[in-house]
Design a protein around this motif. Structure first.
Motif, PDB file in Angstrom:
ATOM      1  N   VAL A 127       0.852  -1.186   0.000  1.00  0.00           N
ATOM      2  CA  VAL A 127       0.000   0.000   0.000  1.00  0.00           C
ATOM      3  C   VAL A 127       0.888   1.236   0.000  1.00  0.00           C
ATOM      4  N   ALA A 128       0.635   2.148  -0.901  1.00  0.00           N
ATOM      5  CA  ALA A 128       1.316   3.441  -0.930  1.00  0.00           C
ATOM      6  C   ALA A 128       0.242   4.506  -0.742  1.00  0.00           C
ATOM      7  N   GLY A 129       0.133   5.040   0.448  1.00  0.00           N
ATOM      8  CA  GLY A 129      -1.001   5.882   0.799  1.00  0.00           C
ATOM      9  C   GLY A 129      -0.930   7.308   0.290  1.00  0.00           C
ATOM     10  N   ARG A 130      -0.542   7.461  -0.948  1.00  0.00           N
ATOM     11  CA  ARG A 130      -0.561   8.749  -1.617  1.00  0.00           C
ATOM     12  C   ARG A 130      -1.037   8.517  -3.054  1.00  0.00           C
ATOM     13  N   ILE A 131      -1.106   9.578  -3.844  1.00  0.00           N
ATOM     14  CA  ILE A 131      -1.499   9.404  -5.242  1.00  0.00           C
ATOM     15  C   ILE A 131      -0.331   8.818  -6.029  1.00  0.00           C
ATOM     16  N   THR A 132      -0.658   8.125  -7.091  1.00  0.00           N
ATOM     17  CA  THR A 132       0.344   7.385  -7.856  1.00  0.00           C
ATOM     18  C   THR A 132       1.464   8.266  -8.389  1.00  0.00           C
ATOM     19  N   TRP A 133       1.171   9.547  -8.647  1.00  0.00           N
ATOM     20  CA  TRP A 133       2.149  10.446  -9.262  1.00  0.00           C
ATOM     21  C   TRP A 133       3.309  10.757  -8.325  1.00  0.00           C
ATOM     22  N   THR A 145       1.640  -5.495  -7.166  1.00  0.00           N
ATOM     23  CA  THR A 145       0.403  -4.717  -7.146  1.00  0.00           C
ATOM     24  C   THR A 145       0.522  -3.663  -6.065  1.00  0.00           C
ATOM     25  N   CYS A 146       0.320  -2.427  -6.435  1.00  0.00           N
ATOM     26  CA  CYS A 146       0.388  -1.328  -5.476  1.00  0.00           C
ATOM     27  C   CYS A 146      -1.006  -0.728  -5.304  1.00  0.00           C
ATOM     28  N   LEU A 147      -1.462  -0.617  -4.075  1.00  0.00           N
ATOM     29  CA  LEU A 147      -2.754  -0.016  -3.764  1.00  0.00           C
ATOM     30  C   LEU A 147      -2.522   1.437  -3.366  1.00  0.00           C
ATOM     31  N   VAL A 148      -3.122   2.344  -4.114  1.00  0.00           N
ATOM     32  CA  VAL A 148      -2.929   3.778  -3.910  1.00  0.00           C
ATOM     33  C   VAL A 148      -4.280   4.467  -3.800  1.00  0.00           C
ATOM     34  N   ILE A 149      -4.285   5.693  -3.264  1.00  0.00           N
ATOM     35  CA  ILE A 149      -5.551   6.427  -3.162  1.00  0.00           C
ATOM     36  C   ILE A 149      -5.949   7.058  -4.491  1.00  0.00           C
ATOM     37  N   GLU A 150      -5.015   7.080  -5.441  1.00  0.00           N
ATOM     38  CA  GLU A 150      -5.333   7.457  -6.819  1.00  0.00           C
ATOM     39  C   GLU A 150      -4.382   6.723  -7.742  1.00  0.00           C
ATOM     40  N   SER A 151      -4.936   5.970  -8.686  1.00  0.00           N
ATOM     41  CA  SER A 151      -4.111   5.181  -9.598  1.00  0.00           C
ATOM     42  C   SER A 151      -3.918   5.917 -10.920  1.00  0.00           C
ATOM     43  N   SER A 152      -3.028   5.385 -11.734  1.00  0.00           N
ATOM     44  CA  SER A 152      -2.762   5.959 -13.050  1.00  0.00           C
ATOM     45  C   SER A 152      -3.670   5.322 -14.094  1.00  0.00           C
ATOM     46  N   PRO A 153      -4.265   6.112 -14.977  1.00  0.00           N
ATOM     47  CA  PRO A 153      -5.076   5.527 -16.047  1.00  0.00           C
ATOM     48  C   PRO A 153      -4.235   4.806 -17.093  1.00  0.00           C
ATOM     49  N   TRP A 154      -2.913   5.014 -17.068  1.00  0.00           N
ATOM     50  CA  TRP A 154      -2.049   4.525 -18.147  1.00  0.00           C
ATOM     51  C   TRP A 154      -1.035   3.485 -17.677  1.00  0.00           C
ATOM     52  N   GLN A 171     -17.918  17.308  -6.904  1.00  0.00           N
ATOM     53  CA  GLN A 171     -16.586  16.726  -6.733  1.00  0.00           C
ATOM     54  C   GLN A 171     -15.753  16.897  -8.005  1.00  0.00           C
ATOM     55  N   PRO A 172     -15.370  18.140  -8.303  1.00  0.00           N
ATOM     56  CA  PRO A 172     -14.466  18.350  -9.450  1.00  0.00           C
ATOM     57  C   PRO A 172     -13.072  17.832  -9.105  1.00  0.00           C
ATOM     58  N   GLN A 173     -12.204  17.818 -10.089  1.00  0.00           N
ATOM     59  CA  GLN A 173     -10.833  17.413  -9.837  1.00  0.00           C
ATOM     60  C   GLN A 173     -10.194  18.351  -8.809  1.00  0.00           C
ATOM     61  N   GLY A 174      -9.264  17.785  -8.010  1.00  0.00           N
ATOM     62  CA  GLY A 174      -8.519  18.605  -7.071  1.00  0.00           C
ATOM     63  C   GLY A 174      -7.157  18.920  -7.639  1.00  0.00           C
ATOM     64  N   ASP A 175      -6.114  18.712  -6.844  1.00  0.00           N
ATOM     65  CA  ASP A 175      -4.757  18.876  -7.363  1.00  0.00           C
ATOM     66  C   ASP A 175      -4.447  17.773  -8.365  1.00  0.00           C
ATOM     67  N   SER A 176      -5.201  16.706  -8.291  1.00  0.00           N
ATOM     68  CA  SER A 176      -5.110  15.604  -9.251  1.00  0.00           C
ATOM     69  C   SER A 176      -6.539  15.164  -9.563  1.00  0.00           C
ATOM     70  N   TYR A 177      -6.701  13.984 -10.121  1.00  0.00           N
ATOM     71  CA  TYR A 177      -8.047  13.533 -10.492  1.00  0.00           C
ATOM     72  C   TYR A 177      -8.996  13.430  -9.298  1.00  0.00           C
ATOM     73  N   THR A 178      -8.479  12.948  -8.159  1.00  0.00           N
ATOM     74  CA  THR A 178      -9.338  12.521  -7.054  1.00  0.00           C
ATOM     75  C   THR A 178      -9.298  13.473  -5.877  1.00  0.00           C
ATOM     76  N   ARG A 179     -10.270  13.267  -4.961  1.00  0.00           N
ATOM     77  CA  ARG A 179     -10.346  14.052  -3.737  1.00  0.00           C
ATOM     78  C   ARG A 179     -10.796  13.146  -2.599  1.00  0.00           C
ATOM     79  N   ARG A 180     -10.247  13.391  -1.437  1.00  0.00           N
ATOM     80  CA  ARG A 180     -10.757  12.705  -0.249  1.00  0.00           C
ATOM     81  C   ARG A 180     -12.220  13.059  -0.017  1.00  0.00           C
TER      82      ARG A 180
END
Length: 473
Positions: free
Chosen positions: A182-188, A213-222, A317-326
Motif C-alpha cells: 500500500v502506498a497511501g498517496r497518489i500514484t504520481w 500490485t500497489c494499492l494507492v488512493i489514486e491510480s494511473s489511467p495509463w 466533486q471536481p478534480q482537485g490537485d489531481s483527479y481525485t479528492r478525499r
C-alpha cells in the motif's frame, strides 16, 4: 440361549468398536492442523495472506520518527490509535458518539498494516499464501523527501526494498507478481518521469515494482501495476451496530440544500472548472459553499465538513490537485450523492469498491460542458425527480460499509469494509496472474498499458466514450 449370548456379545463388540472409532475421530478432529486442510474444506483456502517481516527501517522506524514525516505537518498525532489519529468529540451532534477520528489522508499504510494484523487468514507458510503483503510505508517514506531533496535520496528506500525482496525465496516463485503493498498517496508521487525530475520517486517505474500490485488512493489511467482504493475518512467503526446506526441516520436526514461544494479555487491550474463551479454556487439560492483558503480553515474541521455534506442532496466533486479528492468519500459517508466532472475522479479509480454502473449512485456532468457554458449545474440537478434521488441516495448509503476502514484494533465479523474488499481484489488479481504464468501466457504489463483504465470497465482496447478524457497529447 447360546445364540442370545453370541448376539449380545456381537452387540457389545460393535458398540465398543463404535465408541473407539468415535474417540479416535474426536482426537483427530481436535489435533488436526486446520491451516493444512485441503481446498474445499479449509475456510481460508484461496484466502491466505503471508506478511513479509521487513527490516524496521521500512515501517516502524518511520513511525518512531513521526516528527520528520512531513515538512509542513507534525504527523505524530495522526499516527496515534493505529493510524486513525486523535478521537473527535461530538459537541454539536453532527457525528455519532463513537468511531470518529481526525484521520490524516496519508496514514492509510499504517491503518492497512494494523488492519492486516486482525485478518482471519494469515499464514506463516508462504507456500500456502494466495498473496504476499509487503508492509512498506511507501507514502510516509517519500513524504519526507518531496521538497528539498535530490532524486537519489527520494529513491533510496525503494531501491533498498526491491533489493531486499529479491533476496527472499518468496520472490522467485512468481518474480513478485503475487506481492502487494500500500502506498497511501497518489500514484504520481511514485512516478518521477526523469532522473532529474523535481517530484516524487521512481518506485512504481522500477521493473520489479511493475510486477507487484500497489494499492494507492489514486491510480494511473495509463499503468497496470496500481489499483485505486478509498481515501480514509473520519469514521472507523468498531462494531456492525455503529455502521448500521449511521446508515439509518443518513437515510432520514433533512437536506435543505440541493447541492454544495467544499473547496478552494485553482486559478493557476490549466483547465480547472473550480472557479466556474464556485461562481455558479454563489449565484444560486439552493447551493451552500464552504470555501477552503490555504492554511487552517473550516475545511479542516471534520464536523463542519460533515455538517455541510449531511445537509446537501448533491455534493460537487471536481478534480482537485489531481483527479481525485478525499472529499468524495467524506461526502458519500454523509449520504450525499456525488457529482463528478471527470471519469478519472472515481469511475476508473475505485473499480473494486464502487458499482460499475455509476448512474446508480452518482451524477456525471462532463467538465467540458461546464467550461464551455453548455450547462448549468443547478439545472441538471433539478432535473432529477424525487424517486430518482431517493434511489441514488439509497445506493450511496449502501456503499458506506465498503468505503470506510474499520477500527484496525478490533476484529469485526460480518459486513465487509474497504480493507476486506481490497484484499479480495488483490487475491483475485494474483490468482489470474498465477493462472497466466501456469498456462505460459505472457504476463507483461507493457501491452495495452495506455488503455489500462479500461481494464476494469470494458476490457482491453475497445473504444469508449471517455477516450478523449485520457488521450495523452
Amino acid at each position: 440361549m447360546e445364540k442370545l449370548n453370541k448376539l449380545n456379545n456381537a452387540k457389545f463388540l460393535f458398540n465398543s468398536l463404535t465408541t473407539i472409532f468415535f474417540a479416535l475421530w474426536l482426537l483427530l478432529l481436535f489435533s488436526y492442523d486446520f491451516s493444512e486442510r485441503p481446498a474445499g474444506v479449509d475456510r481460508c483456502a484461496g484466502r491466505y495472506i503471508y506478511v513479509q517481516t521487513l527490516p524496521s527501517k521500512f515501517n516502524s522506524d518511520l513511525i518512531s520518527a513521526c516528527h520528520d514525516l512531513s515538512t509542513w505537518t507534525d504527523m505524530c498525532p495522526f499516527t496515534a490509535n493505529a493510524g486513525l489519529g486523535p478521537p473527535i468529540g461530538n459537541p454539536d451532534g453532527i457525528l455519532s458518539e463513537t468511531g470518529w477520528y481526525n484521520t490524516n489522508q496519508f496514514t492509510l499504510e499504517l491503518i492497512f498494516h494494523n488492519r492486516m494484523k486482525t485478518y482471519d487468514c494469515l499464514t506463516t507458510n508462504p507456500s500456502l499464501a494466495s498473496a504476499i503483503y509487503v508492509p512498506f510505508y511507501a507514502g510516509l517514506d517519500i513524504g519526507r523527501y518531496l521538497w528539498g531533496h535530490n532524486s537519489s535520496v527520494r529513491d533510496a528506500s525503494a531501491v533498498d526494498l526491491i533489493r531486499w525482496l529479491k533476496s527472499r525465496p518468496e520472490w522467485s516463485r512468481m518474480d513478485g507478481r503475487d506481492h502487494f503493498f500500500v502506498a497511501g498517496r497518489i500514484t504520481w508521487d511514485f512516478r518521477r518521469l526523469s532522473e532529474y525530475g523535481d517530484w516524487g520517486s521512481t518506485l512504481l517505474l522500477m521493473p520489479e515494482a511493475k510486477n507487484m500490485t500497489c494499492l494507492v488512493i489514486e491510480s494511473s489511467p495509463w499503468h497496470s501495476n496500481d489499483v485505486g482504493i478509498p481515501y480514509p475518512t473520519y469514521f472507523h467503526p468498531s462494531t456492525n451496530a455503529e455502521v448500521v446506526s449511521w446508515q439509518e441516520r443518513m437515510r432520514s436526514l433533512e437536506r435543505p440544500w440541493l447541492f454544495s461544494f467544499a473547496g478552494a479555487p485553482r486559478p493557476n491550474t490549466t483547465g480547472s472548472i473550480r472557479d466556474l463551479l464556485i461562481e455558479q454556487c454563489r449565484s444560486s439560492e439552493r447551493c451552500k459553499l464552504l470555501e477552503c483558503p490555504s492554511g487552517p480553515s473550516k475545511c479542516h474541521s471534520p464536523s463542519r465538513v460533515m455538517k455541510l455534506f449531511q445537509s446537501s442532496v448533491f455534493c460537487l466533486q471536481p478534480q482537485g490537485d489531481s483527479y481525485t479528492r478525499r472529499s468524495t468519500f467524506d461526502s458519500m459517508l454523509a449520504g450525499c450523492i456525488p457529482v463528478f466532472f471527470h471519469p478519472g475522479s472515481a469511475y476508473v479509480q475505485y473499480v473494486w469498491h464502487l458499482p460499475r454502473n455509476y448512474t446508480t449512485y452518482s451524477v456525471f456532468i462532463p467538465e467540458d460542458d461546464v467550461r464551455e457554458g453548455r450547462v448549468r449545474v443547478e439545472e441538471v440537478l433539478r432535473g432529477f425527480g424525487e424517486s430518482e434521488v431517493k434511489r441514488m441516495r439509497e445506493e450511496v448509503v449502501r456503499i458506506i460499509p465498503r468505503s470506510v476502514y474499520n477500527d484496525p484494533r478490533v476484529k469485526i465479523e460480518g459486513v465487509k469494509d474497504a480493507f476486506d474488499v481490497a484484499v479480495e481484489g488483490v487475491i483475485k488479481r494474483v490468482e489470474k496472474r498465477r493462472g497466466e504464468v501456469e498456462d505460459g501466457v505472457s504476463v507483461g504489463l507493457e501491452d495495452d498499458e495506455h488503455h489500462s483504465w479500461k481494464h476494469g470497465l470494458v476490457g482491453r482496447g475497445e473504444e469508449h466514450e471517455w477516450d478523449h478524457f485520457f488521450d495523452q497529447k
